[in-house]
Motif scaffolding. Structure first.
Motif, PDB file in Angstrom:
ATOM      1  N   ALA A  93      -9.693  54.736  68.432  1.00 59.47           N
ATOM      2  CA  ALA A  93      -9.707  53.761  67.341  1.00 59.47           C
ATOM      3  C   ALA A  93      -9.746  52.347  67.911  1.00 59.47           C
ATOM      4  N   ILE A  94      -8.929  52.099  68.941  1.00 67.65           N
ATOM      5  CA  ILE A  94      -8.843  50.745  69.498  1.00 67.65           C
ATOM      6  C   ILE A  94      -8.850  50.775  71.033  1.00 67.65           C
ATOM      7  N   TYR A  95      -9.780  50.045  71.617  1.00 66.83           N
ATOM      8  CA  TYR A  95      -9.688  49.684  73.032  1.00 66.83           C
ATOM      9  C   TYR A  95      -9.154  48.270  73.055  1.00 66.83           C
ATOM     10  N   TRP A  96      -8.029  48.078  73.725  1.00 74.09           N
ATOM     11  CA  TRP A  96      -7.457  46.730  73.762  1.00 74.09           C
ATOM     12  C   TRP A  96      -7.640  46.110  75.134  1.00 74.09           C
ATOM     13  N   GLU A  97      -8.147  44.897  75.154  1.00 73.02           N
ATOM     14  CA  GLU A  97      -8.397  44.154  76.391  1.00 73.02           C
ATOM     15  C   GLU A  97      -7.492  42.925  76.399  1.00 73.02           C
ATOM     16  N   PRO A  98      -6.707  42.769  77.470  1.00 70.93           N
ATOM     17  CA  PRO A  98      -5.784  41.630  77.512  1.00 70.93           C
ATOM     18  C   PRO A  98      -6.489  40.319  77.848  1.00 70.93           C
ATOM     19  N   LEU A 139       1.397  37.395  64.718  1.00 71.82           N
ATOM     20  CA  LEU A 139       1.270  38.148  65.962  1.00 71.82           C
ATOM     21  C   LEU A 139       0.019  37.727  66.722  1.00 71.82           C
ATOM     22  N   PRO A 140       0.013  37.970  68.024  1.00 70.04           N
ATOM     23  CA  PRO A 140      -1.226  37.766  68.777  1.00 70.04           C
ATOM     24  C   PRO A 140      -2.173  38.932  68.517  1.00 70.04           C
ATOM     25  N   MET A 141      -3.339  38.907  69.136  1.00 66.61           N
ATOM     26  CA  MET A 141      -4.318  39.986  68.961  1.00 66.61           C
ATOM     27  C   MET A 141      -3.942  41.174  69.851  1.00 66.61           C
ATOM     28  N   VAL A 142      -2.975  41.938  69.377  1.00 68.92           N
ATOM     29  CA  VAL A 142      -2.533  43.147  70.081  1.00 68.92           C
ATOM     30  C   VAL A 142      -2.554  44.285  69.061  1.00 68.92           C
ATOM     31  N   PRO A 143      -2.594  45.541  69.522  1.00 64.27           N
ATOM     32  CA  PRO A 143      -2.673  46.655  68.572  1.00 64.27           C
ATOM     33  C   PRO A 143      -1.556  46.632  67.522  1.00 64.27           C
ATOM     34  N   GLU A 144      -0.416  46.045  67.874  1.00 61.11           N
ATOM     35  CA  GLU A 144       0.681  45.988  66.895  1.00 61.11           C
ATOM     36  C   GLU A 144       0.305  45.170  65.660  1.00 61.11           C
ATOM     37  N   MET A 145      -0.694  44.319  65.777  1.00 60.98           N
ATOM     38  CA  MET A 145      -1.181  43.595  64.599  1.00 60.98           C
ATOM     39  C   MET A 145      -1.746  44.599  63.592  1.00 60.98           C
ATOM     40  N   THR A 146      -2.654  45.445  64.050  1.00 57.48           N
ATOM     41  CA  THR A 146      -3.231  46.471  63.179  1.00 57.48           C
ATOM     42  C   THR A 146      -2.134  47.421  62.696  1.00 57.48           C
ATOM     43  N   ILE A 147      -1.273  47.814  63.621  1.00 61.23           N
ATOM     44  CA  ILE A 147      -0.193  48.745  63.279  1.00 61.23           C
ATOM     45  C   ILE A 147       0.681  48.166  62.170  1.00 61.23           C
ATOM     46  N   HIS A 313      -9.541  40.781  58.972  1.00 57.40           N
ATOM     47  CA  HIS A 313      -8.963  41.755  58.020  1.00 57.40           C
ATOM     48  C   HIS A 313     -10.015  42.779  57.598  1.00 57.40           C
ATOM     49  N   SER A 314     -11.170  42.266  57.146  1.00 59.24           N
ATOM     50  CA  SER A 314     -12.159  43.155  56.525  1.00 59.24           C
ATOM     51  C   SER A 314     -12.981  43.919  57.553  1.00 59.24           C
ATOM     52  N   TYR A 315     -13.269  43.260  58.706  1.00 53.96           N
ATOM     53  CA  TYR A 315     -14.214  43.888  59.641  1.00 53.96           C
ATOM     54  C   TYR A 315     -13.656  44.123  61.041  1.00 53.96           C
ATOM     55  N   ALA A 316     -12.347  43.879  61.256  1.00 55.66           N
ATOM     56  CA  ALA A 316     -11.718  44.368  62.487  1.00 55.66           C
ATOM     57  C   ALA A 316     -10.686  45.430  62.120  1.00 55.66           C
ATOM     58  N   VAL A 317     -10.295  45.491  60.840  1.00 60.94           N
ATOM     59  CA  VAL A 317      -9.275  46.472  60.446  1.00 60.94           C
ATOM     60  C   VAL A 317      -9.797  47.403  59.344  1.00 60.94           C
ATOM     61  N   TYR A 318      -9.840  46.938  58.114  1.00 58.20           N
ATOM     62  CA  TYR A 318     -10.026  47.876  56.998  1.00 58.20           C
ATOM     63  C   TYR A 318     -11.407  48.534  56.945  1.00 58.20           C
ATOM     64  N   VAL A 328     -13.151  47.448  69.565  1.00 59.21           N
ATOM     65  CA  VAL A 328     -12.599  46.725  70.702  1.00 59.21           C
ATOM     66  C   VAL A 328     -11.776  45.568  70.155  1.00 59.21           C
ATOM     67  N   MET A 329     -10.601  45.364  70.740  1.00 58.39           N
ATOM     68  CA  MET A 329      -9.739  44.255  70.341  1.00 58.39           C
ATOM     69  C   MET A 329      -9.416  43.453  71.594  1.00 58.39           C
ATOM     70  N   PHE A 330      -9.516  42.137  71.486  1.00 57.08           N
ATOM     71  CA  PHE A 330      -9.398  41.277  72.672  1.00 57.08           C
ATOM     72  C   PHE A 330      -8.393  40.176  72.389  1.00 57.08           C
ATOM     73  N   GLU A 331      -7.386  40.066  73.258  1.00 52.49           N
ATOM     74  CA  GLU A 331      -6.375  39.033  73.009  1.00 52.49           C
ATOM     75  C   GLU A 331      -6.842  37.644  73.434  1.00 52.49           C
ATOM     76  N   GLY A 332      -7.795  37.562  74.353  1.00 50.92           N
ATOM     77  CA  GLY A 332      -8.133  36.258  74.936  1.00 50.92           C
ATOM     78  C   GLY A 332      -9.212  35.504  74.196  1.00 50.92           C
TER      79      GLY A 332
END
Ligand code: ATP
Ligand code: MG
Length: 649
Positions: A93-98, A139-147, A313-318, A328-332
């Motif tokens: 579901a999510i690849y997270w890149e720091p 929150l920053p752009m980390v999976p816990e945002m989606t969670i 909200h609409s196109y990175a999550v729902y 892909v989710m990127f914090e930087g």
């Protein structure tokens, strides 16, 4: 301006979900019989009690109501998670890149994501969060945002995400506006190699809100650094979650119950707390994510927008999660540690679909070829942008450098209030024109009105309105339904007014000309800001430009231009003369700039949009009264521009 057309290529046509004639058929069906069209599309998502009603809408100001699927019941997380866990639990579901290149990455399958959501949902419940409660998320752009967002949705709570770049004052305002008793934050976030003190910002915000309002602050320990702890109020995210079961029965809500509150970017004034509801929003974001990105289920997809904005909200999550996408989710940021980061990241995850913003493209473009040096970018199939008009020059650069001159760019026009994309090309369907958002999405009936509210036919320029409702439309402004009516339904009776201006060309394609309030009237000629700005950006030496109108004795309004030059280009009087000549030849003498001010940088909203209202005030010497500046990214830019303006005049 350039009128180049990029027709659909054979390669894109072959892999497209729709042919042009299928789009036409579906579009006609969607506007001729919306009831039937959306009844069918409503089946895209999981309902615990199927709807029997589809559309119940009036745009008349005195009888304003907007309801979709109103007797249906659901929990959106069953569409975003449970059904994928049942079918493809191990799909990513999510690849997270720091932020730090080469730092530790994270991969969450649908099963992982679902378990984390359920645990946190149970955790929130244990703290007393109930259906309908507003939970502020910073929150920053980390999976816990989606969670966190999905955990709220799991228990029927309403999330209100505040972009991580906002100040304590802005957080406080949003907490109070939503009467929010719970806050989820992180000790710190990372941004371009530096830490951002998110928790300290929340603590400061809570000093500014009524003392007994916020009951609990849940703190994610994301960065290995101490932050102050308030023992009575703070709860550790991981401690809370670890104690919970990974099963949490979804709280069933009505289709029209609120899913979230989200504030607009604040380009034109005080941000509006836009409310979106569960049912229609999910149907529409899922459908548009599928067709605009040609999402077949296989692609790796990257929406670069911060989740703190509607695009996120609409196109990175729902939308993508409803469709079971790999995201892909990127914090930087795309230019840290250097301007090649974005391209390297695309290669690293073999990303197929990239959704970004014109501001990011212009920032990279100022570095010439550097951003793509050494990158393959072979995986890229579809590119897309949102948020501002994309200058044709930036479009072409993106098309050539990132799309190898063969991947179509979807220029999507929409708003926080529209919930989903409204005007947009579709792969394999639409011939592309750099700078045009082209055609309406399914169910969207745009029109252009003159200032008296008369509908304009054929080729025309005017106020962009929408004639009828679509399921993802926002239902109200939180706590201020009057402002909702006033802002969107009072200018033109019976229409939703976008506050944007647009031009429709002979092919029926739409070109956003800018905010209606920013339109220039020079010697009786009405001109959008976008056209003049795009002409300037098309010059080799110009990185960015912003245009505002100033009073002019003879012409009524004069054209005042702020220009940021490319890296390494020197400003000079010769350059000024050259740019004036350039605009005259690109557009015509009517668009001749009266004044050009060099701008080391432009004032932007925190979502990266040029704030012309501030530039207009500077150009007209009204700096005492800049209006709401809470959404300004870097206030230092304003002082510099005021100084530059004084030196010039
Ligand atoms: P506020 O409403 O608080 O002034 P905002 O309008 O910038 O802020 P958003 O909802 O984030 O808040 O942005 C929507 C606006 O962005 C649109 O009304 C339009 O002006 C602009 N916009 C978005 N996408 C595009 C696009 N593809 N082309 C041109 N303009 C766009
Ligand atoms: Mg707006």
């Amino acid at each position: 301006m350039s009128n180049a057309i990029y027709p659909v290529s054979d390669e894109v046509r072959e892999s497209a979900l729709l042919t042009p004639s299928q789009y036409d058929e579906m579009y006609q069906a969607s506007v001729n019989d919306p009831e039937a069209f959306w009844a069918e599309q409503g089946k895209r998502i999981v309902w615990s009690k199927p709807f029997t009603q589809v559309k119940d809408v009036s745009f008349q100001k005195d009888d304003l109501h907007i309801r979709w699927f109103a007797d249906g019941e659901l929990n959106v997380t069953e569409s975003c998670l449970d059904r994928h866990v049942a079918a493809t639990p191990d799909k990513v579901a999510i690849y997270w890149e720091p932020d730090t290149e080469g730092g530790e990455t994270r991969t969450l399958t649908y099963k992982d994501l679902s378990e984390s959501v359920n645990k946190f949902a149970n955790g929130l419940k244990s703290l007393g969060v109930k259906k309908g409660d507003v939970v502020t998320v910073y929150l920053p752009m980390v999976p816990e945002m989606t969670i966190t967002m999905l955990a709220c949705a799991r228990i029927g709570a309403v999330h209100s995400v505040v972009f991580g770049g906002f100040s304590p004052e802005a957080i406080a305002g949003r907490i109070e506006d939503g009467s929010s008793e719970f806050v989820v934050t992180s000790n710190f976030g990372w941004r371009a190699g530096k830490t951002v003190p998110l928790k300290a910002n929340v603590d400061r915000a809570l000093e500014l809100t009524p003392a007994d309002l916020v009951k609990k602050v849940i703190v994610l320990n994301h960065v290995d650094q101490e932050s102050a702890v308030n023992a009575d109020r703070d709860v550790d995210f991981h401690e809370l979650v670890n104690a919970q079961s990974s099963e949490c029965a979804p709280t069933i809500v009505n289709a029209e119950d609120p899913l979230f509150i989200l504030y607009t970017s604040g380009s034109t004034g005080k941000p509006k707390g836009v409310v979106h509801t569960a049912g229609g929003y999910l149907v529409y974001t899922s459908l548009s994510h599928k067709y605009v990105f040609n999402y077949t289920g296989e692609e790796t997809y990257w929406c670069m927008a911060d989740i703190g904005w509607i695009t996120g909200h609409s196109y990175a999550v729902y939308g993508p999660l409803t469709n079971g996408a790999t995201c892909v989710m990127f914090e930087g940021v795309p230019n840290y540690p250097d301007s090649g980061r974005m391209a390297r990241l695309i290669d690293k995850y073999e990303i197929n679909i990239v959704y970004t913003a014109p501001t990011a493209i212009r920032a990279l473009m100022a570095h010439g070829d550097k951003p793509v040096e050494g990158a393959s970018l072979k995986s890229v199939k579809i590119l897309a942008t949102a948020g501002e008009p994309i200058n044709p020059e930036a479009w072409r650069w993106f098309y050539e450098k990132f799309g190898d001159s063969k991947c179509p760019i979807m220029d999507t026009w929409w708003q926080t209030e529209t919930g989903g994309m409204m005007l947009t090309p579709m792969p394999g369907v639409t011939d592309l024109k750099p700078g045009s958002a082209t055609k309406p999405f399914f169910g969207v009936k745009p029109a252009l009105l003159d200032n008296d509210g008369k509908e304009l036919e054929g080729e025309a320029s005017g106020n962009l309105v929408i004639c009828d409702s679509w399921p993802a439309q926002s239902r109200t402004i939180f706590g201020d339904h009057e402002r909702f009516k006033e802002t969107y339904f009072s200018s033109f009776e019976g229409y939703y007014f976008s506050s944007d201006g647009a031009r429709r060309d002979a092919d029926g394609d739409y070109w956003i000309t800018g905010r209606v309030d920013d339109v220039l009237n020079v010697s009786g000629h009405r001109m959008g800001t976008a056209e003049i700005e795009s002409a300037l950006v098309a010059h080799d030496s110009v990185a960015e430009a912003a245009v505002v109108g100033v009073p002019h004795d003879i012409k009524g309004q004069g054209i005042y231009v702020y220009v940021t030059l490319n890296e390494g280009v020197q400003s000079s009087d010769e350059m000024r003369t050259e740019l004036v000549k350039w605009v005259r030849s690109e557009i015509g003498p009517i668009a001749t700039p009266d004044m050009i001010q060099w701008a080391p940088a432009l004032p932007k909203t925190r979502s990266g949009k040029i704030m012309r209202r501030i530039l207009r005030k500077i150009a007209t010497d009204e700096y005492e009264n800049l209006g709401d500046t809470s959404t300004l990214m870097d206030p230092g830019v304003v002082d510099e521009l005021i100084k530059g303006h004084n030196d010039l005049t």
